[in-house]
Design an enzyme around this catalytic site. Sequence first.
Site, PDB file in Angstrom:
ATOM      1  N   LYS A 208       0.841  -1.198   0.000  1.00 28.82           N
ATOM      2  CA  LYS A 208       0.000   0.000   0.000  1.00 28.82           C
ATOM      3  C   LYS A 208       0.879   1.253   0.000  1.00 28.82           C
ATOM      4  O   LYS A 208       0.700   2.155  -0.795  1.00 28.82           O
ATOM      5  CB  LYS A 208      -0.917  -0.026   1.231  1.00 28.82           C
ATOM      6  CG  LYS A 208      -1.839   1.159   1.311  1.00 28.82           C
ATOM      7  CD  LYS A 208      -2.781   1.055   2.492  1.00 28.82           C
ATOM      8  CE  LYS A 208      -3.515   2.386   2.655  1.00 28.82           C
ATOM      9  NZ  LYS A 208      -4.429   2.393   3.781  1.00 28.82           N
ATOM     10  N   GLU A 214      10.727  -4.425   4.366  1.00 25.91           N
ATOM     11  CA  GLU A 214      10.832  -5.835   3.959  1.00 25.91           C
ATOM     12  C   GLU A 214      10.484  -5.999   2.481  1.00 25.91           C
ATOM     13  O   GLU A 214      11.194  -6.684   1.724  1.00 25.91           O
ATOM     14  CB  GLU A 214       9.861  -6.708   4.775  1.00 25.91           C
ATOM     15  CG  GLU A 214      10.175  -6.811   6.249  1.00 25.91           C
ATOM     16  CD  GLU A 214       9.473  -5.753   7.081  1.00 25.91           C
ATOM     17  OE1 GLU A 214       9.221  -4.642   6.565  1.00 25.91           O
ATOM     18  OE2 GLU A 214       9.200  -6.027   8.270  1.00 25.91           O
ATOM     19  N   GLY A 269      -4.768  -1.666   5.077  1.00 23.27           N
ATOM     20  CA  GLY A 269      -3.903  -2.772   4.631  1.00 23.27           C
ATOM     21  C   GLY A 269      -4.495  -4.137   4.938  1.00 23.27           C
ATOM     22  O   GLY A 269      -4.537  -5.030   4.085  1.00 23.27           O
ATOM     23  N   ARG A 270      -4.990  -4.326   6.159  1.00 24.28           N
ATOM     24  CA  ARG A 270      -5.488  -5.653   6.546  1.00 24.28           C
ATOM     25  C   ARG A 270      -6.898  -5.924   6.043  1.00 24.28           C
ATOM     26  O   ARG A 270      -7.473  -6.955   6.340  1.00 24.28           O
ATOM     27  CB  ARG A 270      -5.375  -5.842   8.060  1.00 24.28           C
ATOM     28  CG  ARG A 270      -6.009  -4.747   8.898  1.00 24.28           C
ATOM     29  CD  ARG A 270      -5.585  -4.842  10.365  1.00 24.28           C
ATOM     30  NE  ARG A 270      -6.048  -3.713  11.150  1.00 24.28           N
ATOM     31  CZ  ARG A 270      -5.412  -2.566  11.277  1.00 24.28           C
ATOM     32  NH1 ARG A 270      -4.271  -2.379  10.650  1.00 24.28           N
ATOM     33  NH2 ARG A 270      -5.902  -1.598  12.018  1.00 24.28           N
ATOM     34  N   GLU A 354      -4.302  -6.484  15.090  1.00 27.54           N
ATOM     35  CA  GLU A 354      -3.796  -5.168  14.682  1.00 27.54           C
ATOM     36  C   GLU A 354      -4.929  -4.139  14.774  1.00 27.54           C
ATOM     37  O   GLU A 354      -4.681  -2.953  14.974  1.00 27.54           O
ATOM     38  CB  GLU A 354      -3.229  -5.229  13.248  1.00 27.54           C
ATOM     39  CG  GLU A 354      -2.302  -4.068  12.923  1.00 27.54           C
ATOM     40  CD  GLU A 354      -1.499  -4.250  11.629  1.00 27.54           C
ATOM     41  OE1 GLU A 354      -0.293  -4.548  11.695  1.00 27.54           O
ATOM     42  OE2 GLU A 354      -2.082  -4.081  10.544  1.00 27.54           O
ATOM     43  N   HIS A 385      -4.623 -32.730  18.520  1.00 30.32           N
ATOM     44  CA  HIS A 385      -3.469 -33.492  19.012  1.00 30.32           C
ATOM     45  C   HIS A 385      -2.356 -32.558  19.465  1.00 30.32           C
ATOM     46  O   HIS A 385      -1.208 -32.968  19.589  1.00 30.32           O
ATOM     47  CB  HIS A 385      -2.973 -34.437  17.919  1.00 30.32           C
ATOM     48  CG  HIS A 385      -4.016 -35.436  17.533  1.00 30.32           C
ATOM     49  ND1 HIS A 385      -4.157 -36.644  18.173  1.00 30.32           N
ATOM     50  CD2 HIS A 385      -5.026 -35.368  16.625  1.00 30.32           C
ATOM     51  CE1 HIS A 385      -5.193 -37.299  17.639  1.00 30.32           C
ATOM     52  NE2 HIS A 385      -5.735 -36.538  16.704  1.00 30.32           N
ATOM     53  N   LYS A 513       9.778  -0.291  14.238  1.00 28.53           N
ATOM     54  CA  LYS A 513      10.346   0.080  12.930  1.00 28.53           C
ATOM     55  C   LYS A 513      11.365   1.207  13.115  1.00 28.53           C
ATOM     56  O   LYS A 513      12.449   1.179  12.539  1.00 28.53           O
ATOM     57  CB  LYS A 513       9.248   0.567  11.979  1.00 28.53           C
ATOM     58  CG  LYS A 513       8.294  -0.501  11.497  1.00 28.53           C
ATOM     59  CD  LYS A 513       7.348   0.107  10.458  1.00 28.53           C
ATOM     60  CE  LYS A 513       6.162  -0.758  10.167  1.00 28.53           C
ATOM     61  NZ  LYS A 513       5.156  -0.118   9.332  1.00 28.53           N
TER      62      LYS A 513
HETATM   63  O1  F6P Z   1       3.433  -2.542   9.781  1.00 28.57           O
HETATM   64  C1  F6P Z   1       2.087  -2.839   9.696  1.00 28.57           C
HETATM   65  C2  F6P Z   1       1.550  -2.570   8.332  1.00 28.57           C
HETATM   66  O2  F6P Z   1       1.431  -1.211   8.127  1.00 28.57           O
HETATM   67  C3  F6P Z   1       0.230  -3.289   8.110  1.00 28.57           C
HETATM   68  O3  F6P Z   1      -0.839  -2.611   8.612  1.00 28.57           O
HETATM   69  C4  F6P Z   1       0.241  -3.462   6.632  1.00 28.57           C
HETATM   70  O4  F6P Z   1      -0.691  -4.438   6.238  1.00 28.57           O
HETATM   71  C5  F6P Z   1       1.672  -3.876   6.402  1.00 28.57           C
HETATM   72  O5  F6P Z   1       2.398  -3.085   7.312  1.00 28.57           O
HETATM   73  C6  F6P Z   1       2.200  -3.705   5.007  1.00 28.57           C
HETATM   74  O6  F6P Z   1       2.111  -2.385   4.564  1.00 28.57           O
HETATM   75  P1  F6P Z   1       2.272  -2.014   3.034  1.00 28.57           P
HETATM   76  O7  F6P Z   1       1.165  -2.658   2.285  1.00 28.57           O
HETATM   77  O8  F6P Z   1       2.195  -0.509   2.990  1.00 28.57           O
HETATM   78  O9  F6P Z   1       3.597  -2.517   2.575  1.00 28.57           O
END
Ligand code: F6P
Length: 546
Positions: A208, A214, A269-270, A354, A385, A513
Amino acid sequence: MLPKKNPTQTESWLKLTNLFDDHLFVHMREQFDQDPSRSKRYSQQAAGLFLDYSKNRITDEIWQNLKDLANELDLSTAINAQFTGEEINGTEKRSVLHTALRLPSSQSLIHNGVDVVPAVHAELQHMKSFSEKVRSGEWKGYSGREINTVVNIGIGGSDLGPVMVCEALKPYHTSIQPRFISNVDGSQITAVLSDCDPETTLFVISSKSFTTQETMTNAQSAKNWFLASGAKHQDVARHFVAVSTNLEAVRDFGIDQQNVFQFWDWVGGRYSLWSAIGLSICLVVGFNNFEELLVGAHEMDKHFQQEGINSMPTTLALLGVWYSNFYGAESYAILPYNQHLNRFAAYLQQADMESNGKSVDRNGNPVHYQTGPIIFGEPGTNGQHAFYQLIHQGTKLIPADFIVAAKNHHGLANHHHQLVANCLAQTQALMMGKTAHEAETELKTQGLSSEEIEVLLPFKIFEGNRPTNTIVMEQLNPKTLGALIALYEHKIFVQGVIWNIYSYDQWGVELGKQLAKPILKALEEDQVFEGDASTKQLLDLIRKFS
Ligand code: F6P
């Protein structure tokens, strides 16, 4: 705007506190014995899902008061505020409109004076034409070969939704293999790429913000890997597409503007798998199935909007509030009896934790009551189990949702019968338990002496009275899956409204972060780290070993 009332200051909360004391020793088993209509009364249906919530520690009076609580906290106003695009994400000043992503093209939704539905459907058309080109083989890789692998690079909401849905819809996969890279741990990208052929692999960079560390690191490494295979810079456009709200950052990364799929800041995002973040889903299961997912979710949206306090999401939400805030339950188990839902609990961990992992209310004050629970779960029967022992006989009360489909896709009837039998038996066992008398009779039948029985008996008793919901669907397909996901989305929203918290921000993920930056700098530049003694010690040790 969302109401900003403290739930504990309502009349219903006080009544529920008294009802909790009065009913502490009521056993569900007796309630079922006394009232055979209980299961019918505490069941409901919506959007292809059937919910039996009769195995809960509720009476009609408790249930009515839980609904009164939702009423006193103006749930209907809040639902309307969300669906009409008010800025209910107060700390980020954003609307929350993932429901608009599921609206049919015949409808409209005005946001800031503009109808968002045409833009949503234009992007859906973009996803459709691109995914159809790739799936039909019309879109070729740089060497002229067809694409057979799609690698989604994203994290959090830009990963968990697509992974979970692709897993859930495995019976709908055809020629394209989905792969996912999320972790910055290089072992994941190394393992995934070792299975990929650069000539037939398409990368979908999903982010987003398009700034997530990452994702950007993984995207760059994927591009390096692709170019190292002999491909040229101009070939990148045939193998890399992006999904983002940040078109400028995508351009800076070097992705062709034609290969950018966009969405909007009113999609959290979620809650984004319904947007272009679902591109990898389209590529893997086909656009028609993706559309069915939207249809199922939209059916649940309509049900929620129309039924409000009496809707299925509100039912789940109120039961959760009952256990969190009155019984002090801290966790919640998601137990799908369906191997295809093996990432569902992980997906809901982000969606729920979250969203509702907050300790400051909408007035900016600290909360003095439980908010979002710890979500965990694994598919049945594996979980039986592993951790079910604690749910049956541990010291903690763990409400659980059991999810099962009547039909399977594999055709192995004996497996499916066992799966279903186990699912139903677990909810029965958790509700009924086993009394001392029953346990004793059983041990006698097994031929144990009275001395042996005396020693063993305490361990053989099950208290029971452990709450569960059971969600049944005819089959796990794109439509029922869409409805199931939307059910939990709305449940989370209702709980956030009741707990007077903002469910759509996530400030809690920021500090880590920020603090990673100076540590990274110290590692990369081999500098002295100025920080607390423990972190410094650990960093020095890692540097010494590396
Ligand atoms: O760090 C949390 C977050 O902001 C989430 O809410 C989001 O889904 C994820 O990182 C990834 O964010 P992006 O889609 O901006 O890479």
